[in-house]
Design a protein around this motif. Structure first.
Motif, PDB file in Angstrom:
ATOM      1  N   LEU A 146     -43.104 -13.444   1.846  1.00  0.00           N
ATOM      2  CA  LEU A 146     -44.347 -12.698   1.625  1.00  0.00           C
ATOM      3  C   LEU A 146     -45.522 -13.610   1.952  1.00  0.00           C
ATOM      4  CD1 LEU A 146     -43.345 -11.080  -1.799  1.00  0.00           C
ATOM      5  CD2 LEU A 146     -42.976 -10.176   0.518  1.00  0.00           C
ATOM      6  N   PRO A 147     -45.832 -13.785   3.226  1.00  0.00           N
ATOM      7  CA  PRO A 147     -46.812 -14.797   3.630  1.00  0.00           C
ATOM      8  C   PRO A 147     -48.274 -14.438   3.389  1.00  0.00           C
ATOM      9  CG  PRO A 147     -46.010 -13.642   5.555  1.00  0.00           C
ATOM     10  CD  PRO A 147     -45.209 -13.140   4.386  1.00  0.00           C
ATOM     11  N   THR A 148     -48.585 -13.158   3.182  1.00  0.00           N
ATOM     12  CA  THR A 148     -49.997 -12.784   3.037  1.00  0.00           C
ATOM     13  C   THR A 148     -50.376 -12.606   1.569  1.00  0.00           C
ATOM     14  OG1 THR A 148     -49.626 -10.391   3.131  1.00  0.00           O
ATOM     15  CG2 THR A 148     -49.898 -11.554   5.248  1.00  0.00           C
ATOM     16  N   PRO A 149     -51.630 -12.847   1.240  1.00  0.00           N
ATOM     17  CA  PRO A 149     -52.078 -12.612  -0.142  1.00  0.00           C
ATOM     18  C   PRO A 149     -51.828 -11.164  -0.594  1.00  0.00           C
ATOM     19  CG  PRO A 149     -53.716 -13.892   1.033  1.00  0.00           C
ATOM     20  CD  PRO A 149     -52.695 -13.455   2.053  1.00  0.00           C
ATOM     21  N   ALA A 150     -51.994 -10.204   0.308  1.00  0.00           N
ATOM     22  CA  ALA A 150     -51.801  -8.796  -0.065  1.00  0.00           C
ATOM     23  C   ALA A 150     -50.354  -8.525  -0.462  1.00  0.00           C
ATOM     24  CB  ALA A 150     -52.218  -7.885   1.081  1.00  0.00           C
ATOM     25  N   LEU A 151     -49.392  -9.048   0.278  1.00  0.00           N
ATOM     26  CA  LEU A 151     -47.984  -8.859  -0.058  1.00  0.00           C
ATOM     27  C   LEU A 151     -47.632  -9.549  -1.370  1.00  0.00           C
ATOM     28  CD1 LEU A 151     -46.302  -9.268   3.440  1.00  0.00           C
ATOM     29  CD2 LEU A 151     -46.239  -7.224   1.991  1.00  0.00           C
ATOM     30  N   ARG A 152     -48.155 -10.730  -1.556  1.00  0.00           N
ATOM     31  CA  ARG A 152     -47.878 -11.477  -2.789  1.00  0.00           C
ATOM     32  C   ARG A 152     -48.470 -10.767  -4.004  1.00  0.00           C
ATOM     33  NH1 ARG A 152     -48.373 -17.839  -1.034  1.00  0.00           N
ATOM     34  NH2 ARG A 152     -46.606 -17.759   0.397  1.00  0.00           N
TER      35      ARG A 152
END
Length: 113
Positions: A72-78
């Protein structure tokens, strides 16, 4: 609700990783409650082209925090994962210590306070 859960594109491998993390949170208090299983299944089915296989999640090793963070590399996914994990932890009416510890481990690996 769009502000709490904005529309985010999720690849199938990321959805599977999130489902594995959610299963780890649900299992952290010793058992997976019926409502937790339903929530994980609904998430997986709504984000992939296949039905959730909770048996496969149960047989899979726990996804480690660093591995989930890498998937989950993006802040939104995290943020999506952490928000969903918190909701999942409360779905059975109790935020158990094991759930809290598991979520905190994932949050730390994702640099979310």
């Amino acid at each position: 609700m769009d502000e709490f859960f904005p529309e985010i594109e999720i690849r199938e491998d990321q959805a599977e990783a999130i489902a594995r993390g959610l299963y780890a949170v649900a299992h952290a208090d010793g058992n997976v409650h019926e409502r937790e299983a339903a929530m994980i299944g609904e998430f997986f089915s709504s984000t992939t082209a296949r039905p959730a296989d909770l048996g496969a999640l149960a047989r899979s090793p726990k996804i480690e925090p660093d591995n989930l963070a890498a998937m989950l590399p993006t802040p939104a996914l995290r943020q999506l994962f952490i928000k969903t994990a918190l909701l999942l932890a409360y779905v059975d009416g109790e935020y158990a210590a094991g759930e809290q510890t598991t979520i905190a481990g994932y949050a730390k690996a994702m640099n979310i306070t």
